[in-house]
Design a protein around this motif. Structure first.
Motif: not given
Length: 222
Positions: A106-116
């Protein structure tokens, strides 16, 4: 929360990013003695991408290992090599390094400057056995074992899906797929990746309508 289908227009850019990364992954694997190809799960089953409520959603891919050097008979080495190639292909461009889950990477894409988490994609590693059925590489973490698990009757899934579509019954597959995704979600069952759920949905609808001779039947053929 419950799974719902995602609009095609919304998923288009993410699908493009994933394809870029996975094409690069396959090129890197070729240099390591592994011949593989990727496919979007249910890619022939259009518009079957799901998300859990209003949260982030993911795309599910199969990475089919067609041929590999003898050393990769060790499934642990095979998965580690694929994970390293995937991480190199990602290269910080889009996604974080791949996490090793039980049934996939699983590869994750985070919102910029947040861990979400904004978006993620899962890659299940599969191969075909001599019977033509698909086997998926599973990491049984409590025992730290790597095994190949068969997906029952998966060799027939494309032909069965084509038969269902020709008879105008595809909406039933979509409904069954969503129903089963939500069932496993409610059970907190994370060992049924989308490809397995898709195979189950196609087979259940096929068994409801078709008999051994290819006609309609309300009886299961199994």
């Amino acid at each position: 929360m419950a799974y719902e289908f995602v609009r095609e227009s919304e998923a288009k850019q993410y699908r493009s990013d994933c394809s870029y990364v996975l094409k690069e992954t396959c090129e890197l694997l070729k240099k390591k003695g592994i011949s593989a190809q990727f496919s979007l799960v249910g890619s022939g089953a259009r518009n079957m991408i799901t998300r859990d409520g209003n949260g982030p959603y993911d795309l599910d891919y199969n990475l089919l290992v067609m041929k590999a050097d003898d050393e990769y008979r060790d499934p642990r080495l095979l998965k580690d090599t694929i994970r390293n190639a995937l991480n190199k292909a990602v290269g910080g461009k889009f996604f974080s390094d791949a996490q090793d889950s039980t049934s996939c990477l699983t590869a994750l894409l985070h919102f910029k400057d947040t861990p979400n988490v904004e978006f993620s994609f899962d890659v299940a590693i599969i191969k075909k056995n001599p019977n033509g059925n698909y086997m998926r590489l599973v990491h049984n973490k409590p025992w730290n074992q790597y095994t190949w698990n068969e997906v029952p009757r998966s060799h027939q899934v494309k032909d069965r899906a084509d038969d269902i579509k020709e008879e105008g019954l595809w909406q039933e597959v979509r409904d069954k797929y969503l129903e089963k995704k939500n069932m496993y979600l409610s059970w907190q069952d994370h060992n049924h990746p989308s490809f397995v759920v898709y195979v189950e949905a196609v087979n259940e609808v096929y068994n409801r309508y078709f008999n051994r001779g290819g006609g309609y039947s309300v009886q299961s053929i199994f």
